[in-house]
Design a protein around this motif. Sequence first.
Motif, PDB file in Angstrom:
ATOM      1  N   GLY A   1       1.626   2.810  14.956  1.00 24.00           N
ATOM      2  CA  GLY A   1       1.385   1.727  14.006  1.00 24.00           C
ATOM      3  C   GLY A   1       0.284   2.090  13.030  1.00 24.00           C
ATOM      4  O   GLY A   1      -0.822   2.458  13.437  1.00 24.00           O
ATOM      5  N   PHE A   2       0.580   1.995  11.740  1.00 24.30           N
ATOM      6  CA  PHE A   2      -0.374   2.343  10.685  1.00 24.30           C
ATOM      7  C   PHE A   2      -0.894   1.070  10.023  1.00 24.30           C
ATOM      8  O   PHE A   2      -0.123   0.159   9.713  1.00 24.30           O
ATOM      9  CB  PHE A   2       0.292   3.241   9.638  1.00 24.30           C
ATOM     10  CG  PHE A   2       0.753   4.566  10.171  1.00 24.30           C
ATOM     11  CD1 PHE A   2      -0.049   5.688  10.057  1.00 24.30           C
ATOM     12  CD2 PHE A   2       1.987   4.688  10.790  1.00 24.30           C
ATOM     13  CE1 PHE A   2       0.371   6.917  10.548  1.00 24.30           C
ATOM     14  CE2 PHE A   2       2.422   5.910  11.282  1.00 24.30           C
ATOM     15  CZ  PHE A   2       1.609   7.026  11.168  1.00 24.30           C
TER      16      PHE A   2
ATOM     17  N   GLU B   1      -1.070  12.929   6.177  1.00 23.97           N
ATOM     18  CA  GLU B   1      -2.197  13.587   6.847  1.00 23.97           C
ATOM     19  C   GLU B   1      -2.456  12.975   8.219  1.00 23.97           C
ATOM     20  O   GLU B   1      -2.754  13.683   9.187  1.00 23.97           O
ATOM     21  CB  GLU B   1      -3.459  13.472   5.982  1.00 23.97           C
ATOM     22  CG  GLU B   1      -3.373  14.174   4.637  1.00 23.97           C
ATOM     23  CD  GLU B   1      -3.341  15.679   4.767  1.00 23.97           C
ATOM     24  OE1 GLU B   1      -3.931  16.203   5.735  1.00 23.97           O
ATOM     25  OE2 GLU B   1      -2.731  16.338   3.902  1.00 23.97           O
ATOM     26  N   LEU B   2      -2.336  11.661   8.315  1.00 20.73           N
ATOM     27  CA  LEU B   2      -2.636  10.983   9.571  1.00 20.73           C
ATOM     28  C   LEU B   2      -1.555  11.221  10.614  1.00 20.73           C
ATOM     29  O   LEU B   2      -1.860  11.359  11.809  1.00 20.73           O
ATOM     30  CB  LEU B   2      -2.809   9.486   9.312  1.00 20.73           C
ATOM     31  CG  LEU B   2      -3.360   8.636  10.455  1.00 20.73           C
ATOM     32  CD1 LEU B   2      -4.632   9.245  11.038  1.00 20.73           C
ATOM     33  CD2 LEU B   2      -3.625   7.217   9.973  1.00 20.73           C
ATOM     34  N   ARG B   3      -0.306  11.297  10.201  1.00 20.73           N
ATOM     35  CA  ARG B   3       0.768  11.612  11.150  1.00 20.73           C
ATOM     36  C   ARG B   3       0.515  12.955  11.820  1.00 20.73           C
ATOM     37  O   ARG B   3       0.803  13.140  13.001  1.00 20.73           O
ATOM     38  CB  ARG B   3       2.120  11.655  10.439  1.00 20.73           C
ATOM     39  CG  ARG B   3       2.673  10.301  10.015  1.00 20.73           C
ATOM     40  CD  ARG B   3       4.103  10.447   9.510  1.00 20.73           C
ATOM     41  NE  ARG B   3       4.565   9.233   8.855  1.00 20.73           N
ATOM     42  CZ  ARG B   3       4.606   9.059   7.544  1.00 20.73           C
ATOM     43  NH1 ARG B   3       4.205  10.041   6.722  1.00 20.73           N
ATOM     44  NH2 ARG B   3       5.044   7.922   7.038  1.00 20.73           N
TER      45      ARG B   3
ATOM     46  N   ARG C   1       0.590   7.222   0.662  1.00 22.83           N
ATOM     47  CA  ARG C   1       1.624   8.047   1.296  1.00 22.83           C
ATOM     48  C   ARG C   1       1.070   9.416   1.689  1.00 22.83           C
ATOM     49  O   ARG C   1       1.406   9.949   2.747  1.00 22.83           O
ATOM     50  CB  ARG C   1       2.837   8.189   0.374  1.00 22.83           C
ATOM     51  CG  ARG C   1       3.584   6.881   0.142  1.00 22.83           C
ATOM     52  CD  ARG C   1       4.980   7.131  -0.411  1.00 22.83           C
ATOM     53  NE  ARG C   1       4.974   7.763  -1.723  1.00 22.83           N
ATOM     54  CZ  ARG C   1       4.929   7.106  -2.863  1.00 22.83           C
ATOM     55  NH1 ARG C   1       4.868   5.779  -2.874  1.00 22.83           N
ATOM     56  NH2 ARG C   1       4.953   7.761  -4.022  1.00 22.83           N
ATOM     57  N   VAL C   2       0.221   9.965   0.847  1.00 24.45           N
ATOM     58  CA  VAL C   2      -0.424  11.240   1.194  1.00 24.45           C
ATOM     59  C   VAL C   2      -1.319  11.068   2.416  1.00 24.45           C
ATOM     60  O   VAL C   2      -1.311  11.897   3.333  1.00 24.45           O
ATOM     61  CB  VAL C   2      -1.245  11.777  -0.002  1.00 24.45           C
ATOM     62  CG1 VAL C   2      -2.133  12.951   0.432  1.00 24.45           C
ATOM     63  CG2 VAL C   2      -0.318  12.208  -1.123  1.00 24.45           C
TER      64      VAL C   2
ATOM     65  N   ALA D   1       0.820  -1.209   0.000  1.00 28.17           N
ATOM     66  CA  ALA D   1       0.000   0.000   0.000  1.00 28.17           C
ATOM     67  C   ALA D   1       0.858   1.265   0.000  1.00 28.17           C
ATOM     68  O   ALA D   1       0.556   2.238  -0.710  1.00 28.17           O
ATOM     69  CB  ALA D   1      -0.935   0.001   1.213  1.00 28.17           C
ATOM     70  N   MET D   2       1.950   1.258   0.763  1.00 27.12           N
ATOM     71  CA  MET D   2       2.778   2.456   0.893  1.00 27.12           C
ATOM     72  C   MET D   2       3.565   2.765  -0.368  1.00 27.12           C
ATOM     73  O   MET D   2       4.122   3.859  -0.502  1.00 27.12           O
ATOM     74  CB  MET D   2       3.718   2.299   2.086  1.00 27.12           C
ATOM     75  CG  MET D   2       3.001   2.357   3.424  1.00 27.12           C
ATOM     76  SD  MET D   2       4.032   1.754   4.792  1.00 27.12           S
ATOM     77  CE  MET D   2       5.470   2.799   4.631  1.00 27.12           C
TER      78      MET D   2
END
Length: 272
Positions: A186-187, A90-92, A85-86, A78-79
């Motif tokens: 953890g993502f 945003e989530l970070r 990655r975008v 996925a990454m």
Amino acid sequence: MHGKSSSCETVTGNKAKVEAVPGAMRQMGWGVAADLMERWLHSPAWVLPREWKGRSTPDPIHLLPGHLDQNIVRMSWAMANPRVRVAMKELRAKMANTPARTVLKERVSKLSWGTAERMQFGNRRNAAIELEQTCQSNFEPFGDTFDTMDDLFGGLGSATLKVALIGEARRNPLTGKLALQVTDAGFYIRDTYDFNDFQYLGTWTKNGVLSKAEMVINTALDGLVFRWGGEPIGNVFNHDFDRYRCTTGFGGDFVIYSDVHWEPANMLLELT
């Protein structure tokens, strides 16, 4: 390219057409999309409850194995996609914002504190389904119908990227105030694979799906899909999968959880 359907129609569907799609996906290099569809095609018939697609989702720990997949979607895959990655960027930025701290405070308060002042809060050995109800703090949706047609689009379409924060939970014995010393983030991805509602899933040959521009031109040619080369499969809709389920007894919806991508995250969160 999973879509969304629910009710079975008691009509004969085009079994060969549906079963040809994963092979066409593999011709295009869409390996994950093909794996997901083949799992659906080979699973006993089961329709995902509509409410599971919203906020009324069950604790994944209690899902039956036939209704859950934790192996096909990997974060490394996925990454590699810029859309994910975008979403991660945003989530970070919001994984420890005010709403996230409110969620974490509720989760930390449920720990079996007893007389302890410090307790472990999650660990890197936890799978996504274990983090979901215990350490997850925020999420970021990604994907829409205007995205590039690729393996991510074909496999997940729109999905949700989530983050869980782990570390050491702390409680002030005098004030009862809570804090969390975060060590790692953890993502992971959560999605549902189903065919609910009406949705057009593309025009296919056994060489793959036509591009969006080609589909427009093909419509002008009265649907002569064979002109694009490859043995035609034709237009594919959600109801084709509904009918497949009705006529074969196979076609099982399921919930997707990816593995977890861990990153160091050193921060002290006051949960007051």
